[in-house]
Structure formats: structure tokens, C-alpha cells
Scaffold this motif. Structure first.
Motif, PDB file in Angstrom:
ATOM      1  N   ASN A 447       0.863  -1.176   0.000  1.00  0.00           N
ATOM      2  CA  ASN A 447       0.000   0.000   0.000  1.00  0.00           C
ATOM      3  C   ASN A 447       0.901   1.229   0.000  1.00  0.00           C
ATOM      4  O   ASN A 447       1.583   1.522   0.985  1.00  0.00           O
ATOM      5  CB  ASN A 447      -0.913  -0.002   1.227  1.00  0.00           C
ATOM      6  CG  ASN A 447      -1.973   1.081   1.157  1.00  0.00           C
ATOM      7  OD1 ASN A 447      -1.944   1.947   0.278  1.00  0.00           O
ATOM      8  ND2 ASN A 447      -2.914   1.047   2.087  1.00  0.00           N
ATOM      9  N   LYS A 448       0.903   1.962  -1.103  1.00  0.00           N
ATOM     10  CA  LYS A 448       1.763   3.132  -1.230  1.00  0.00           C
ATOM     11  C   LYS A 448       1.320   4.257  -0.317  1.00  0.00           C
ATOM     12  O   LYS A 448       2.148   4.982   0.252  1.00  0.00           O
ATOM     13  CB  LYS A 448       1.780   3.597  -2.687  1.00  0.00           C
ATOM     14  CG  LYS A 448       2.755   4.722  -2.958  1.00  0.00           C
ATOM     15  CD  LYS A 448       2.776   5.080  -4.434  1.00  0.00           C
ATOM     16  CE  LYS A 448       3.789   6.201  -4.692  1.00  0.00           C
ATOM     17  NZ  LYS A 448       3.818   6.572  -6.139  1.00  0.00           N
ATOM     18  N   GLU A 449       0.005   4.424  -0.164  1.00  0.00           N
ATOM     19  CA  GLU A 449      -0.497   5.488   0.704  1.00  0.00           C
ATOM     20  C   GLU A 449      -0.120   5.251   2.163  1.00  0.00           C
ATOM     21  O   GLU A 449       0.030   6.193   2.941  1.00  0.00           O
ATOM     22  CB  GLU A 449      -2.012   5.598   0.570  1.00  0.00           C
ATOM     23  CG  GLU A 449      -2.474   5.974  -0.835  1.00  0.00           C
ATOM     24  CD  GLU A 449      -3.985   6.021  -0.937  1.00  0.00           C
ATOM     25  OE1 GLU A 449      -4.645   5.658   0.074  1.00  0.00           O
ATOM     26  OE2 GLU A 449      -4.505   6.398  -1.996  1.00  0.00           O
ATOM     27  N   ARG A 450       0.027   4.009   2.546  1.00  0.00           N
ATOM     28  CA  ARG A 450       0.409   3.680   3.913  1.00  0.00           C
ATOM     29  C   ARG A 450       1.892   3.904   4.164  1.00  0.00           C
ATOM     30  O   ARG A 450       2.353   3.947   5.304  1.00  0.00           O
ATOM     31  CB  ARG A 450       0.031   2.226   4.200  1.00  0.00           C
ATOM     32  CG  ARG A 450       0.096   1.804   5.644  1.00  0.00           C
ATOM     33  CD  ARG A 450      -0.489   0.419   5.807  1.00  0.00           C
ATOM     34  NE  ARG A 450       0.149  -0.572   4.948  1.00  0.00           N
ATOM     35  CZ  ARG A 450      -0.304  -1.803   4.749  1.00  0.00           C
ATOM     36  NH1 ARG A 450      -1.403  -2.197   5.371  1.00  0.00           N
ATOM     37  NH2 ARG A 450       0.327  -2.629   3.953  1.00  0.00           N
ATOM     38  N   GLY A 451       2.680   4.022   3.107  1.00  0.00           N
ATOM     39  CA  GLY A 451       4.116   4.229   3.244  1.00  0.00           C
ATOM     40  C   GLY A 451       4.918   2.952   3.160  1.00  0.00           C
ATOM     41  O   GLY A 451       6.066   2.931   3.629  1.00  0.00           O
ATOM     42  N   ASP A 452       4.365   1.874   2.590  1.00  0.00           N
ATOM     43  CA  ASP A 452       5.104   0.626   2.479  1.00  0.00           C
ATOM     44  C   ASP A 452       6.276   0.779   1.521  1.00  0.00           C
ATOM     45  O   ASP A 452       6.224   1.545   0.547  1.00  0.00           O
ATOM     46  CB  ASP A 452       4.194  -0.500   2.003  1.00  0.00           C
ATOM     47  CG  ASP A 452       3.101  -0.805   3.011  1.00  0.00           C
ATOM     48  OD1 ASP A 452       3.183  -0.290   4.132  1.00  0.00           O
ATOM     49  OD2 ASP A 452       2.155  -1.546   2.668  1.00  0.00           O
ATOM     50  N   THR A 453       7.335   0.016   1.776  1.00  0.00           N
ATOM     51  CA  THR A 453       8.528   0.029   0.920  1.00  0.00           C
ATOM     52  C   THR A 453       8.902  -1.401   0.563  1.00  0.00           C
ATOM     53  O   THR A 453       8.681  -2.331   1.334  1.00  0.00           O
ATOM     54  CB  THR A 453       9.711   0.706   1.642  1.00  0.00           C
ATOM     55  OG1 THR A 453       9.993   0.014   2.862  1.00  0.00           O
ATOM     56  CG2 THR A 453       9.405   2.167   1.936  1.00  0.00           C
ATOM     57  N   LEU A 454       9.492  -1.542  -0.612  1.00  0.00           N
ATOM     58  CA  LEU A 454       9.913  -2.859  -1.110  1.00  0.00           C
ATOM     59  C   LEU A 454      11.203  -2.685  -1.882  1.00  0.00           C
ATOM     60  O   LEU A 454      11.331  -1.774  -2.699  1.00  0.00           O
ATOM     61  CB  LEU A 454       8.835  -3.483  -2.000  1.00  0.00           C
ATOM     62  CG  LEU A 454       9.226  -4.775  -2.724  1.00  0.00           C
ATOM     63  CD1 LEU A 454       9.528  -5.888  -1.731  1.00  0.00           C
ATOM     64  CD2 LEU A 454       8.138  -5.194  -3.692  1.00  0.00           C
ATOM     65  N   SER A 455      12.151  -3.577  -1.604  1.00  0.00           N
ATOM     66  CA  SER A 455      13.430  -3.563  -2.302  1.00  0.00           C
ATOM     67  C   SER A 455      13.741  -4.979  -2.763  1.00  0.00           C
ATOM     68  O   SER A 455      13.814  -5.900  -1.938  1.00  0.00           O
ATOM     69  CB  SER A 455      14.543  -3.041  -1.382  1.00  0.00           C
ATOM     70  OG  SER A 455      15.793  -3.092  -2.038  1.00  0.00           O
ATOM     71  N   VAL A 456      13.922  -5.150  -4.076  1.00  0.00           N
ATOM     72  CA  VAL A 456      14.239  -6.451  -4.671  1.00  0.00           C
ATOM     73  C   VAL A 456      15.609  -6.345  -5.319  1.00  0.00           C
ATOM     74  O   VAL A 456      15.845  -5.460  -6.152  1.00  0.00           O
ATOM     75  CB  VAL A 456      13.185  -6.875  -5.707  1.00  0.00           C
ATOM     76  CG1 VAL A 456      13.556  -8.216  -6.326  1.00  0.00           C
ATOM     77  CG2 VAL A 456      11.808  -6.967  -5.049  1.00  0.00           C
TER      78      VAL A 456
END
Length: 589
Positions: A447-456
Motif C-alpha cells: 500500500n503506497k499510501e500507507r508508506g510501504d517500501t519494497l526492495s528487490v
């Protein structure tokens, strides 16, 4: 009758053969010297003793632990009971455990439990059972406190991680003065099993257990220490003051593990089960918020205006004007009125009455219509209007759920793919990385609005070779145990083989070889004597081939005789035993 005769003949033949064999054995035994006879008997007795002892040893049950880590008082009482019951016992190498045969462990434990053993090193309320007559109140109170401490210690020891426990209670003397009143306190020393620890919930449970057993003792007045001197109760209070809850920590760990599992499950078919590493950090909001809002908005839009009530009031009045010539005559009272000769106008009649429109020469105010000439000047008109509008009000009650996810942060590392053409490994293509990125986002609920981050990231994995030295073979406990067992069997077998082959066999050879020389078979006496006395090439001697044949025939005859003796011993062991007894008696005499 014929059958009876044959049976009698066979019995007679067997008896004669047995007697003949007995005579032969007696004669062979008599050929030995006294020292050889003693050695033979001792060797046979040693072989039999070893066989019986080894059989008993191997069939003997292993010793198992009955009780360990018990106090010296309990150990002495248990040993006394075991000696009364004639039950063998041992101690382990360190002396901290009592061992009994494995098939009697449960029986012995039940018997000892019926006698109240072991007592656990702490006395309980059994102190109150044997109260002496005339005991003082102070001694009775001390015994009660000791019994309470012992019972609490036994209860705490029932926890799986606690090996032993000691409880000390500080109970002040009751007083009627409020200022001198003191709260009781308690201290608990815990001996934990090696490698075990208590959680914060277990520490709180022990504190509440002790506090609930002593009147007016708060849980905060219970101090817990372990065998290393670490204060467990202080650790618990610090966690509580910081607002940390073990349940909340486990909830966060479960959320993170659930997200990691979902990501690994969706990546395993693509990159393989061991080619992806996933780590997730969850930020959970455990705050509890409740909000109530009441909003008032003005009714400014005419279509949305709601009128609750409306009230209108209107009135009119006229003041008569002065008439006549100013002076004294004007101030005279009016003359008496006279009836008019014409009929007055009816209100509401005439032109404009029906329509309500103003009529020339008429005044219409507050519902009253009259001629202007008859109305005095000035005219006062009053009109009041009151309108009450509805008020727009909104009441909203909001309660935020506990444990909501504020933010998720995920990091994924994917191993390089194997290159089947050139060999080795190669990085993944950009399209594959984008596909993995999209799949991970969907799996974790990004959820981008929640501030989630992902790194692959895509990188080759480094294989770490573990060069930890293993346990040497001579130090492996299993190998040592197996070696001990094999050594026991080998030692017994070696002793038995030495006695049979080194002692018994030479003596038997002396016995039967001497008998063969004295009573040779027909045709072989001359050959044997010639071979022994004349030797090869001697006068009257036989050729070497004939002497070898004679020796072979003698050896074959000896083997046959030994086989016959063996069969007779198996068929009638009593006769053989009687023969040996006679030999022994003859030797003793």
C-alpha cells in the motif's frame, strides 16, 4: 518275547559300552600327574564360571536414575528404605543421582512416594501435624511461616523450567496503629535448569502466586532472583513500564512470519526454494483511540433551508388631527352628534374590496380599510415576523482498531540463475525482476499510501563452507560405549579360548595320545614303535610312507574315540559325572 530279548541285549550292550568308556576315561585321567589334574579341574571350573557369570551379566538389567539432585537428608532416607526393601542401588560418577535396576524404577518410586519421599528439601504444613503441647504463640507462628514457605517452594518447583526454589517471607507483626502498619514482602530464589529461562509472563505468574498466598502482599512486593543473581522481577517491571507486552511482540513476529511465508511461497516455483531470502519489518499500531465529533453547519443554501416555526404580527393605528380655527372656540366641547342622513359604507363592500387592491380615497392597513378623510394624521403601522430554522448537526463516534498495520518494509534478495549453455550463473533479466517485484507487492499487500517500501535485489549467493572440526572418534560417546561393550565380550571370549585351547586341550591330548600309544590298533604297533625308536633309516624300520600312513590311521582312530566319548557324554551325562567324581576321589585318596 523276541522283542524283549532284543531290548535286553541292546541295554546290555549299551551298559557294556558305557562301562568300557568309563574305564577308558578313568585310565586316561589316571595318566595325568597330580599337578596336571588340578590344572585341568581348575581350568574346567573357570570356564564354567565365566560362562555362567557372563550369561548373568548380559541378562542383568541396566541401572537407571531413580532420583537426581536431591538433598542429603532425602538421599539418606531413600537409601535407608532401599536397604530395608533389599533393592540394589548405585551412585553415578558425580554422586548426584541414585541408580536402581531399570525394571524396578517405577515400583520403587511408588513405594517411596507412599512414605512421603523425597520431601524436596523443604518442609511444608506437615510441621503443624506434630505440635507439642504448651508451645508458645511465637513458635507456632514461626512454624506456620516455615510451612507456608515450604508449600510455596513446592508449588513453584512444579514449573517445568524451575529445578528448585526457596521462598522467604517477611510478615510484620500486626498492630493497631496505622502509622506503624507495614506491608509484608517476599523474596524468591530460583534455581533454573541449564539452558532454560523464564518469560515475563511466568515471572508475573510467580509474583501473583506468592502475593495471593500472603494477606495484604502486593505483587510488586515479591522479588525474584535466579541462581546467577539476576533480578527477574526488575526485568519484568522495566518491560511493563516501557509499555512492552510479550503478547504484542509475538503478534508482530507472527505478522512478519506470515508475510515472509506468503512471499516465499509465491517465489519458490519461479526461482527455487533456496534461491530467495526474504526479510519483513512490520510497524504495528497498538494504540487505542476513541473520538466523538459534533458538527454544526449553517443553512445558507435556500433549497436546503428547513424552517422549524414561523410567526408574523402586524398592527396599524391613526391619531386624529386638530380641526377648526385656532382660538377659544376650538377648545370648546364638541356639539352633540347627529345621525347622518346618508347610509354609511359597509366594510368590505365597494370597489376593490374583493380583490384587496387599494381604493382611491381609502386606507388599508393591518386589515382595516377606512376613508382617508375619516382617518387622522399621522398613521402608525407595526409589523413583526419571527422565523425559526432547523440546526444542521452531525455526531460521529470513531474507535480505532488495535493492532493495525501502519507500515510494511520488505527486502528480497534473489540468487542468480544457472546458465545451462555456458555454465556458471547469470543475472536475471529486467523483465523477470519486474515480474518478481509485482508478485511480491501483491503477496505482501503493498500500500503506497500507507508508506510501504519494497526492495528487490539480484545477486549471486555465496556458499559458506563450514569447516567445523568434528568430534574425534576416540572422544565420541557412542563409539566409546560400543568399544566398552565389545571389549567386555572380547575379554570374556579371549579368557575362555585361552583356557580351552591353552590348558584343557593340551591336557586332553596328553591323556588320549598316551592311551593310543599303549593300546594301538592291530598292525600299527610295530610301525609306531619303529618310527619313534628307530627313526628313519634305522634297522628294522619301515619306510617313511608307511610310517606316515600309520600315524594318520592312529590320528583317525583317536578322533573317532573322542567323537564316541562326546556322544556318550551327551547321551548319559550322569555316567560321565560319576566317572569324574571317581577320578577325583581316587586322586584324593
Amino acid at each position: 518275547m523276541a522283542a524283549t530279548g532284543d531290548t535286553t541285549a541292546n541295554d546290555t550292550a549299551n551298559a557294556a559300552e558305557t562301562e568300557n568308556l568309563s574305564e577308558r576315561l578313568r585310565g586316561a585321567f589316571a595318566r595325568l600327574s597330580n599337578q596336571q589334574k588340578i590344572v585341568l579341574m581348575v581350568a574346567l571350573a573357570a570356564v564354567v564360571a565365566l560362562l555362567v557369570a557372563s550369561n548373568t551379566w548380559f541378562k542383568q538389567s541396566d541401572y537407571r536414575i531413580l532420583f537426581s539432585n536431591i538433598s542429603e537428608r532425602d538421599g539418606g532416607a531413600i537409601i535407608g528404605v532401599l536397604e530395608q526393601l533389599n533393592i540394589p542401588y548405585r551412585f553415578n560418577d558425580s554422586g548426584g543421582a541414585i541408580l536402581v535396576p531399570g525394571n524396578k524404577v517405577h515400583e520403587v518410586r511408588l513405594r517411596l512416594a507412599s512414605q512421603g519421599l523425597p520431601k524436596g528439601g523443604a518442609v511444608g504444613f506437615e510441621l503443624m501435624e506434630n505440635q507439642k503441647f504448651g508451645i508458645s504463640q511465637f513458635a507456632e507462628q514461626v512454624n506456620y511461616q516455615r510451612g507456608l514457605e515450604g508449600e510455596l517452594a513446592r508449588t513453584i518447583q512444579s514449573i517445568s523450567a524451575v529445578q528448585t526454589a526457596r521462598v522467604h517471607l517477611a510478615i510484620p507483626k500486626p498492630t493497631v496503629f496505622v502509622r506503624e502498619d507495614q506491608k509484608p514482602s517476599a523474596s524468591v530464589l530460583l534455581y533454573l535448569y541449564p539452558g532454560r529461562s523464564l518469560e515475563a509472563a511466568q515471572v508475573a505468574g510467580i509474583q501473583n502466586l506468592v502475593a495471593a498466598s500472603v494477606p495484604q502482599l502486593p505483587p510488586g512486593g515479591v522479588t525474584l532472583l535466579d541462581q546467577s543473581g539476576a533480578m527477574l522481577s526488575q526485568l519484568k517491571s522495566k518491560l511493563t513500564e516501557a509499555g512492552l507486552d510479550p503478547t504484542q511482540i509475538r503478534y508482530v513476529q507472527e505478522i512478519e512470519a506470515s508475510v515472509i511465508k506468503r512471499i516465499e511461497d509465491i517465489l519458490s516455483p519461479i526461482v527455487g526454494s533456496e534461491n530467495a531470502r526474504v526479510q519483513v519489518a512490520a510497524d504495528i499500531d497498538f494504540s487505542q483511540n476513541e473520538q466523538t465529533a459534533e458538527t454544526h453547519r449553517p443553512n445558507t443554501t435556500p433549497p436546503d433551508i428547513s424552517i422549524r416555526s414561523q410567526q408574523t404580527a402586524e398592527s396599524a393605528s391613526a391619531t386624529p388631527s386638530a380641526q377648526g380655527v385656532p382660538g377659544a372656540l376650538t377648545n370648546q366641547p364638541p356639539v352633540p352628534a347627529t345621525a347622518p342622513l346618508t347610509q354609511p359604507a359597509v366594510p368590505g363592500a365597494g370597489p376593490g374590496a374583493a380583490t384587496g387592491a387599494p381604493v382611491p380615497g381609502q386606507l388599508n392597513a393591518a386589515g382595516v380599510q377606512a376613508a382617508i378623510a375619516s382617518v387622522g394624521q399621522p398613521i402608525n403601522t407595526t409589523k413583526n415576523a419571527t422565523i425559526n430554522y432547523e440546526v444542521d448537526k452531525t455526531i460521529r463516534h470513531t474507535r480505532q482498531s488495535v493492532g493495525a498495520i501502519k507500515r510494511l518494509s520488505a527486502a528480497v534478495v534473489v540468487n542468480h540463475r544457472k546458465d545451462t549453455v555456458k555454465g556458471g550463473v547469470k543475472p536475471l533479466a529486467d523483465a523477470e525482476l519486474k515480474q518478481i517485484n509485482d508478485l511480491v507487492k501483491e503477496a505482501m499487500g503493498f500500500n503506497k499510501e500507507r508508506g510501504d517500501t519494497l526492495s528487490v535485489a539480484n545477486a549471486p549467493f555465496t556458499v559458506i563452507e563450514k569447516n567445523e572440526p568434528g568430534i574425534p572418534v576416540w572422544k565420541d560417546p557412542e563409539v566409546l560405549s560400543l568399544a566398552k561393550e565389545l571389549f567386555k565380550y572380547a575379554a570374556i571370549a579371549a579368557i575362555v579360548a585361552y583356557l580351552l585351547l591353552g590348558v584343557v586341550r593340551p591336557l586332553l591330548k596328553i591323556m588320549f595320545d598316551a592311551g593310543e600309544k599303549e593300546t594301538p590298533h592291530p598292525g600299527s604297533h610295530v610301525d609306531v614303535v619303529a618310527g619313534e625308536e628307530g627313526g628313519e633309516g634305522a634297522e628294522g624300520g619301515e619306510p617313511e610312507d608307511e610310517r606316515s600312513a600309520a600315524r594318520a590311521a592312529a590320528a583317525s582312530s583317536l578322533e573317532k574315540q573322542i567323537e564316541q566319548a562326546r556322544n556318550i557324554a551327551q547321551a548319559d551325562p550322569k555316567a560321565v559325572a560319576n566317572i569324574i567324581k571317581e577320578w577325583t576321589g581316587a586322586n584324593a585318596s
